[in-house]
Design a protein around this motif. Structure first.
Motif, PDB file in Angstrom:
ATOM      1  N   TYR A   1       0.824  -1.204   0.000  1.00  0.00           N
ATOM      2  CA  TYR A   1       0.000   0.000   0.000  1.00  0.00           C
ATOM      3  C   TYR A   1       0.863   1.261   0.000  1.00  0.00           C
ATOM      4  O   TYR A   1       0.583   2.215  -0.733  1.00  0.00           O
ATOM      5  CB  TYR A   1      -0.941  -0.003   1.211  1.00  0.00           C
ATOM      6  N   LEU A   2       1.906   1.263   0.822  1.00  0.00           N
ATOM      7  CA  LEU A   2       2.804   2.422   0.855  1.00  0.00           C
ATOM      8  C   LEU A   2       3.514   2.608  -0.490  1.00  0.00           C
ATOM      9  O   LEU A   2       3.702   3.737  -0.938  1.00  0.00           O
ATOM     10  CB  LEU A   2       3.817   2.265   1.982  1.00  0.00           C
ATOM     11  N   GLY A   3       3.911   1.517  -1.128  1.00  0.00           N
ATOM     12  CA  GLY A   3       4.520   1.609  -2.453  1.00  0.00           C
ATOM     13  C   GLY A   3       3.556   2.165  -3.485  1.00  0.00           C
ATOM     14  O   GLY A   3       3.942   2.943  -4.361  1.00  0.00           O
ATOM     15  N   TRP A   4       2.302   1.778  -3.391  1.00  0.00           N
ATOM     16  CA  TRP A   4       1.290   2.291  -4.310  1.00  0.00           C
ATOM     17  C   TRP A   4       1.084   3.786  -4.097  1.00  0.00           C
ATOM     18  O   TRP A   4       0.997   4.550  -5.061  1.00  0.00           O
ATOM     19  CB  TRP A   4      -0.015   1.526  -4.095  1.00  0.00           C
ATOM     20  N   ARG A   5       1.024   4.218  -2.825  1.00  0.00           N
ATOM     21  CA  ARG A   5       0.842   5.647  -2.533  1.00  0.00           C
ATOM     22  C   ARG A   5       2.032   6.475  -3.013  1.00  0.00           C
ATOM     23  O   ARG A   5       1.859   7.557  -3.559  1.00  0.00           O
ATOM     24  CB  ARG A   5       0.649   5.866  -1.026  1.00  0.00           C
ATOM     25  N   ILE A   6       3.242   5.960  -2.822  1.00  0.00           N
ATOM     26  CA  ILE A   6       4.441   6.666  -3.292  1.00  0.00           C
ATOM     27  C   ILE A   6       4.448   6.723  -4.811  1.00  0.00           C
ATOM     28  O   ILE A   6       4.802   7.739  -5.407  1.00  0.00           O
ATOM     29  CB  ILE A   6       5.712   5.998  -2.735  1.00  0.00           C
ATOM     30  N   GLY A   7       4.039   5.635  -5.456  1.00  0.00           N
ATOM     31  CA  GLY A   7       3.978   5.619  -6.916  1.00  0.00           C
ATOM     32  C   GLY A   7       2.975   6.598  -7.479  1.00  0.00           C
ATOM     33  O   GLY A   7       3.198   7.207  -8.524  1.00  0.00           O
ATOM     34  N   ILE A   8       1.846   6.769  -6.795  1.00  0.00           N
ATOM     35  CA  ILE A   8       0.835   7.741  -7.224  1.00  0.00           C
ATOM     36  C   ILE A   8       1.403   9.154  -7.126  1.00  0.00           C
ATOM     37  O   ILE A   8       1.190   9.993  -8.008  1.00  0.00           O
ATOM     38  CB  ILE A   8      -0.442   7.606  -6.370  1.00  0.00           C
ATOM     39  N   LYS A   9       2.134   9.450  -6.055  1.00  0.00           N
ATOM     40  CA  LYS A   9       2.695  10.793  -5.878  1.00  0.00           C
ATOM     41  C   LYS A   9       3.829  11.067  -6.863  1.00  0.00           C
ATOM     42  O   LYS A   9       3.959  12.180  -7.369  1.00  0.00           O
ATOM     43  CB  LYS A   9       3.232  10.959  -4.456  1.00  0.00           C
ATOM     44  N   ARG A  10       4.655  10.070  -7.134  1.00  0.00           N
ATOM     45  CA  ARG A  10       5.835  10.278  -7.969  1.00  0.00           C
ATOM     46  C   ARG A  10       5.518  10.312  -9.459  1.00  0.00           C
ATOM     47  O   ARG A  10       6.183  11.000 -10.222  1.00  0.00           O
ATOM     48  CB  ARG A  10       6.868   9.166  -7.717  1.00  0.00           C
ATOM     49  N   SER A  11       4.549   9.538  -9.879  1.00  0.00           N
ATOM     50  CA  SER A  11       4.212   9.507 -11.312  1.00  0.00           C
ATOM     51  C   SER A  11       2.729   9.729 -11.498  1.00  0.00           C
ATOM     52  O   SER A  11       1.959   8.786 -11.606  1.00  0.00           O
ATOM     53  CB  SER A  11       4.635   8.159 -11.922  1.00  0.00           C
ATOM     54  N   PRO A  12       2.287  10.963 -11.526  1.00  0.00           N
ATOM     55  CA  PRO A  12       0.855  11.232 -11.731  1.00  0.00           C
ATOM     56  C   PRO A  12       0.422  10.836 -13.142  1.00  0.00           C
ATOM     57  O   PRO A  12       1.221  10.764 -14.069  1.00  0.00           O
ATOM     58  CB  PRO A  12       0.741  12.744 -11.509  1.00  0.00           C
ATOM     59  N   ASP A  13      -0.832  10.588 -13.292  1.00  0.00           N
ATOM     60  CA  ASP A  13      -1.402  10.193 -14.584  1.00  0.00           C
ATOM     61  C   ASP A  13      -1.340  11.365 -15.549  1.00  0.00           C
ATOM     62  O   ASP A  13      -1.721  12.490 -15.231  1.00  0.00           O
ATOM     63  CB  ASP A  13      -2.847   9.747 -14.370  1.00  0.00           C
ATOM     64  N   GLU A  14      -0.871  11.090 -16.784  1.00  0.00           N
ATOM     65  CA  GLU A  14      -0.752  12.156 -17.784  1.00  0.00           C
ATOM     66  C   GLU A  14      -2.100  12.666 -18.262  1.00  0.00           C
ATOM     67  O   GLU A  14      -2.253  13.817 -18.638  1.00  0.00           O
ATOM     68  CB  GLU A  14       0.052  11.687 -19.002  1.00  0.00           C
ATOM     69  N   SER A  15      -3.117  11.816 -18.238  1.00  0.00           N
ATOM     70  CA  SER A  15      -4.427  12.218 -18.763  1.00  0.00           C
ATOM     71  C   SER A  15      -5.162  13.167 -17.799  1.00  0.00           C
ATOM     72  O   SER A  15      -6.064  13.854 -18.212  1.00  0.00           O
ATOM     73  CB  SER A  15      -5.286  10.993 -19.036  1.00  0.00           C
ATOM     74  N   SER A  16      -4.780  13.168 -16.512  1.00  0.00           N
ATOM     75  CA  SER A  16      -5.479  14.027 -15.568  1.00  0.00           C
ATOM     76  C   SER A  16      -4.974  15.461 -15.585  1.00  0.00           C
ATOM     77  O   SER A  16      -5.564  16.339 -14.981  1.00  0.00           O
ATOM     78  CB  SER A  16      -5.343  13.471 -14.143  1.00  0.00           C
ATOM     79  N   GLY A  17      -3.870  15.717 -16.262  1.00  0.00           N
ATOM     80  CA  GLY A  17      -3.354  17.064 -16.364  1.00  0.00           C
ATOM     81  C   GLY A  17      -2.395  17.442 -15.251  1.00  0.00           C
ATOM     82  O   GLY A  17      -1.985  18.575 -15.176  1.00  0.00           O
ATOM     83  N   ASN A  18      -2.058  16.500 -14.386  1.00  0.00           N
ATOM     84  CA  ASN A  18      -1.121  16.780 -13.289  1.00  0.00           C
ATOM     85  C   ASN A  18       0.301  16.666 -13.741  1.00  0.00           C
ATOM     86  O   ASN A  18       0.711  15.870 -14.452  1.00  0.00           O
ATOM     87  CB  ASN A  18      -1.341  15.827 -12.106  1.00  0.00           C
TER      88      ASN A  18
END
Length: 80
Positions: A63-80
């Protein structure tokens, strides 16, 4: 890049199980090993005991790896 959090989560889960098993078998800590197999020499008895501590620890690290991955590589389609 949108699959990085899932890869980090899966890798963290399995690496935690592997390292906890290696540490548990090296130091003889039974509750740290994922499984413990006992076979009887006289008869046909096969017993497998599962420790929940490494599984819970692996889920937490995944879970912590997933949360870190979300913060480090945001989705390109969301505009972040």
């Amino acid at each position: 890049m949108k699959y990085i959090p899932y890869y980090m989560s899966t890798l963290g889960f399995f690496l935690t199980l592997v390292f906890s098993y290696l540490i548990g078998s090296y130091f003889g800590i039974e509750w740290l090993m994922f499984y413990d197999l006992d076979t009887a020499s006289g008869g046909f008895t096969f017993e497998a005991g599962i420790s929940w501590v490494p599984i819970i620890l692996a889920l937490l690290i995944a879970y912590l790896g997933w949360r870190i991955g979300i913060k480090r590589s945001p989705d390109e389609s969301s505009g972040n």
